[in-house]
Design a protein around this motif. Sequence first.
Motif, short mmCIF file in Angstrom:
data_model
loop_
_atom_site.label_atom_id
_atom_site.label_comp_id
_atom_site.label_asym_id
_atom_site.label_seq_id
_atom_site.Cartn_x
_atom_site.Cartn_y
_atom_site.Cartn_z
N LEU A 146 -8.80 -12.00 3.13
CA LEU A 146 -9.46 -10.78 2.66
C LEU A 146 -10.48 -10.24 3.66
N ASN A 147 -10.71 -11.00 4.75
CA ASN A 147 -11.58 -10.49 5.82
C ASN A 147 -10.76 -9.85 6.94
N GLN A 148 -9.44 -9.85 6.79
CA GLN A 148 -8.59 -9.34 7.86
C GLN A 148 -8.06 -7.95 7.52
N GLN A 149 -7.78 -7.17 8.55
CA GLN A 149 -7.11 -5.88 8.36
C GLN A 149 -5.61 -6.13 8.27
N PRO A 150 -4.88 -5.43 7.46
CA PRO A 150 -5.32 -4.35 6.57
C PRO A 150 -5.73 -4.86 5.19
N TYR A 151 -5.80 -6.21 5.05
CA TYR A 151 -5.98 -6.76 3.69
C TYR A 151 -7.34 -6.48 3.08
N ARG A 152 -8.29 -6.05 3.92
CA ARG A 152 -9.59 -5.68 3.35
C ARG A 152 -9.45 -4.57 2.33
N ALA A 153 -8.36 -3.79 2.49
CA ALA A 153 -8.15 -2.65 1.58
C ALA A 153 -7.16 -3.01 0.47
N ALA A 154 -6.86 -4.31 0.34
CA ALA A 154 -5.85 -4.71 -0.66
C ALA A 154 -6.29 -4.32 -2.06
N ARG A 155 -5.30 -3.90 -2.84
CA ARG A 155 -5.57 -3.66 -4.26
C ARG A 155 -4.71 -4.57 -5.13
N ILE A 156 -3.83 -5.32 -4.42
CA ILE A 156 -2.96 -6.28 -5.10
C ILE A 156 -3.15 -7.64 -4.43
N ILE A 157 -3.14 -8.70 -5.22
CA ILE A 157 -3.14 -10.05 -4.65
C ILE A 157 -1.80 -10.69 -4.98
N LEU A 158 -1.19 -11.34 -3.97
CA LEU A 158 0.02 -12.13 -4.19
C LEU A 158 -0.44 -13.57 -4.27
N GLY A 159 -0.56 -14.09 -5.48
CA GLY A 159 -1.20 -15.39 -5.68
C GLY A 159 -0.20 -16.52 -5.80
N GLY A 160 -0.76 -17.73 -5.88
CA GLY A 160 0.05 -18.94 -6.07
C GLY A 160 0.08 -19.33 -7.54
N PRO A 161 0.80 -20.44 -7.84
CA PRO A 161 0.88 -20.90 -9.23
C PRO A 161 -0.49 -21.21 -9.81
N ASN A 162 -0.65 -20.95 -11.11
CA ASN A 162 -1.88 -21.29 -11.83
C ASN A 162 -3.08 -20.53 -11.26
N PHE A 163 -2.86 -19.28 -10.90
CA PHE A 163 -3.91 -18.48 -10.29
C PHE A 163 -5.06 -18.27 -11.28
N ALA A 164 -6.28 -18.49 -10.80
CA ALA A 164 -7.50 -18.30 -11.61
C ALA A 164 -7.55 -19.21 -12.83
N CYS A 165 -7.24 -20.49 -12.58
CA CYS A 165 -7.39 -21.49 -13.63
C CYS A 165 -8.87 -21.85 -13.74
N GLY A 166 -9.17 -22.68 -14.72
CA GLY A 166 -10.53 -23.21 -14.83
C GLY A 166 -11.42 -22.42 -15.76
N SER A 167 -12.64 -22.22 -15.34
CA SER A 167 -13.70 -21.63 -16.16
C SER A 167 -13.28 -20.29 -16.77
N SER A 168 -13.81 -20.02 -17.96
CA SER A 168 -13.46 -18.80 -18.70
C SER A 168 -14.17 -17.56 -18.18
N ARG A 169 -15.00 -17.71 -17.17
CA ARG A 169 -15.85 -16.60 -16.73
C ARG A 169 -15.08 -15.31 -16.47
N GLU A 170 -15.38 -14.29 -17.24
CA GLU A 170 -14.75 -12.98 -17.06
C GLU A 170 -15.20 -12.37 -15.74
N ALA A 171 -16.31 -12.90 -15.22
CA ALA A 171 -16.81 -12.44 -13.93
C ALA A 171 -15.76 -12.57 -12.83
N ALA A 172 -14.79 -13.46 -13.00
CA ALA A 172 -13.72 -13.56 -12.00
C ALA A 172 -12.95 -12.26 -11.92
N VAL A 173 -12.70 -11.65 -13.08
CA VAL A 173 -12.00 -10.36 -13.10
C VAL A 173 -12.91 -9.27 -12.54
N TRP A 174 -14.18 -9.30 -12.96
CA TRP A 174 -15.12 -8.27 -12.49
C TRP A 174 -15.28 -8.33 -10.98
N ALA A 175 -15.32 -9.54 -10.44
CA ALA A 175 -15.49 -9.69 -8.98
C ALA A 175 -14.27 -9.15 -8.25
#
Lengths: 464, 210
Positions: free
Chosen positions: B60-89
Motif C-alpha cells: 500500500l506504499n507503492q504506486q499505483p496501489y496507493r490509490a487502490a480502492r479494492i484489496i485482493l486478500g488472502g483466506p480468513n481476511f480480517a479475522c480476530g477482534s470485532s473492532r469495526e475500526a478495521a472497516v473505518w480504517a
Amino acid sequence: MGSTLFDKIWAAHVVSDLGDGYALLHVSRHLLHDGGGASLKQLAARGMAVRNPDLSFATIDHVIPTTPGRTRETSTPFTARITVLREYAAKAGIRLFDVGEPGQGIIHVIAPEQGISLPGSLIVCGDSHTCTHGGLGAIAFGIGATELLHVLATQTLVQRKPKRMRVRFEGERGPGVTAKDMVLHLIGHVRAAGGVGYAVEYAGAAVRALSVEERLTLCNLSIELGAKIGLIAPDETTYEYLHGRRYAPAGAEWDAALAYWRGLPTDDDAVFDREVVIDMAAVAPQITWGTNPEQVAAVDQRVPDPAAEPDLVKRQAMLDALDYMGLVPGTALTETPVDWVFIGSCTNSRLSDLQAAAAVARGRRVAPGVTAWVVPGSEAVKRAAEAEGLDRVFRDAGFEWREPGCSMCLAMNGETVPRGQRSVSTSNRNFVGRQGPGARTHLASPAMAAAAAVTGHIADVRSL
Amino acid sequence: MQAFTTLTAIAAPLPEPDINTDMIIRVERVRDLKPEEMGRYAFENRRFRPDGSEAPDFVLNQQPYRAARIILGGPNFACGSSREAAVWALAGFGIRCVIAPSFGPIFANNCYQNGMLPVVLPEATVQALTAEVMASGGTAEVTVDLERCEVVAPSGARSGFSIDAPRRAALLQGLDELQMTLRREPEIGAYQARDRAARPWLYPTKETTP
Ligand code: SF4
C-alpha cells in the motif's frame, strides 16, 4: 431429522424470518465493556433510548489499570472513557459493575460468574471473545459498533444463520493437558480458518468431563478458529455451576429453566455440516511459536522449519512469524528464554486457572530477569483466590498480584510487554504487537505460564 | 449508509492468509481516534517502521496501489477482534471492496454496516486475479459489479459471486439496518410477550441471590 443444540437455540430467538437464511434475532443478554460508553452516548445523541436496559449489563475492563491498590477514583489517561460509561449507563438504567465491587472484571469472566449468561440464551457483546459464554450452552457472539447500536435500540440483531460443525474430543486427557491445550491443538489441526462460516459445537467424552470454567476456556478460542460461535451442551455440571448464582433463576423459575435446558442438547440423529474428531491421546501441552494461534506445537517439539512447508504463501507467513518472534528453526522450544509471564485474560483468569498456576508457583521462585504478573479475571475471583491464600503463594514466589481487568492481553490500558521482549501469556492472541508494539507472545495454559516464570524459559510443565 | 453499485479501481494484492484486525488498525488508534481519523493508520505496523518512516516494500506504499480502492486478500481476511475500526480504517484509506477466499465473520458483518463490500471468490480465482493485476504492475483495474454480482478481471474474464439477497439489497440502496428494524417494533414486542410467557426465567435480571 433431529436438531442440533445450535438450531434449537437459534429457533427460539427468531423474531422475524428475513429470508435467504437471515433472521431478526432477539438478544437475551447484551454485555457492555468500557468501549460501550461511546455507543450509549451516540444513541442518546440520535435521540433514541435503550429499548431494554434490564437486559444489558456493563463493567469496566479494557482500559482500566490493574495496578495494585487502584480504586474507583484512580485517574489514568483513559478515565474519560470510563466516565462516559458511568454517566450513560446510569442515565439508561443499565446495571454497571464498577471498580471494587463484586461483579467488576473482564466481561466474559463476570457474566458467567454472576449467573447473567444462561443456557439456551442468546448473548452478544461488542467483543469477539463473546463466544466464551457458549461454554454454558448459549449462542454467544461478538458484534461491531453499528450492530451494538442496533441491539441497544431494538434488543435485536440481523444475522445470517451459519453452518454447523461439531468437534468431538474423544478419550482422556493426558498429564498436564488443559482445556487451553485442547483448543490450541484443535486450531493447529484445522487451522485458523477452519471454523469460518460455522457455529461450532464441542462434544465428546473429554468435553463432558470438563468443568464449566474449562468449558469457558475452550469456547473462548472459537474465534481463533475462525468461528464466531462455539458452544457446549448444558448438563448437570452446568446446572450445578449456575445454581445459586447472583442473577441465575431461583425457586420455581429455576425448576422451569432446568426443565427447558434439559431439552437443549443435540438430538442423536441431528446432522452437522462438518465433523472433526480429536483423539485426546494426541494432545500434549501446547505452546504457540508464531504470530497466529494456528502456529502452535506440543511444548516438547522444535521450532518448525519453513523450508518444509510446500505452500509458498504459508511458507512466507512462517518466515515472517519466526523473524518477528526471533526464533530459529530446529531449536527446541524449551530452550527459549522468556522475559515476561502474563497469567490473566478472559481465557484463563478464573479461580481454577489461578489454582493451577499457583500449584506450580508454590515453593518456587520466579527466575531472575523474568517479570511475572497474575491478573485475576474479576473482583470475585480475586477475593476467592485471596481467601485461599493464592495471592500469598504468588507473591512469595515473586509474582506480582494485581487488580482485575484485561491488562496485558491487548495492552489497551497501557500495560505492555516492551518491544522485543518475550512473553508467555495465558491469553488468546499472539498477533504481531498484540501485547504492545514489538512484543513477542507465546500462548499457553496457566500451569505452563507459571512453569516458564519459575524456570526462565519455555518449559514443559510435565517435567517440573 | 453509502450505497455500493459498481466500482472499477486499482486493486492491491495482499495475499497473506489470516490478516487480523489488530494488524489493520492498532488498538491505541481504536481507543483514541474518531472513525474518520483512522485512514492514515490503516495497516500502521506494516506501512510504517518504528521510527515513523514509510516501509517501501509494503504494497500500500507503492504506486499505483496507493490509490487502490479494492484489496485482493488472502483466506480468513480480517479475522480476530470485532473492532469495526478495521472497516473505518480501510474506508479512510479509500478502500470500498475486499475480494478474498474467506473473511473473519464479524468483519464481514461490519463491512455491510458501512457500505463496504466483502466479495468471496474461490482461492484460485483470487490468485488468478492477483496474478493478472501484478502482471500489469498494478495499473490494470478490476471491476466489481454488485448489480450483476460479478467481478470483471482486467482481461475481461468474469467471475460471478454470491451474496445474500438482504445484504445485496441494503448495499445497493444504501439502507440503514437500524431504520428498517425500527419498523418491525410490533414484531419485537410480540416476540417478547411470547418469550416472557414461555421463559420467564430469562427476564428477571434483578438479583435472585444477593
Ligand atoms: S481479556 Fe483480552 S480477549 Fe478478553 S475481553 Fe479483555 S482484551 Fe478481549
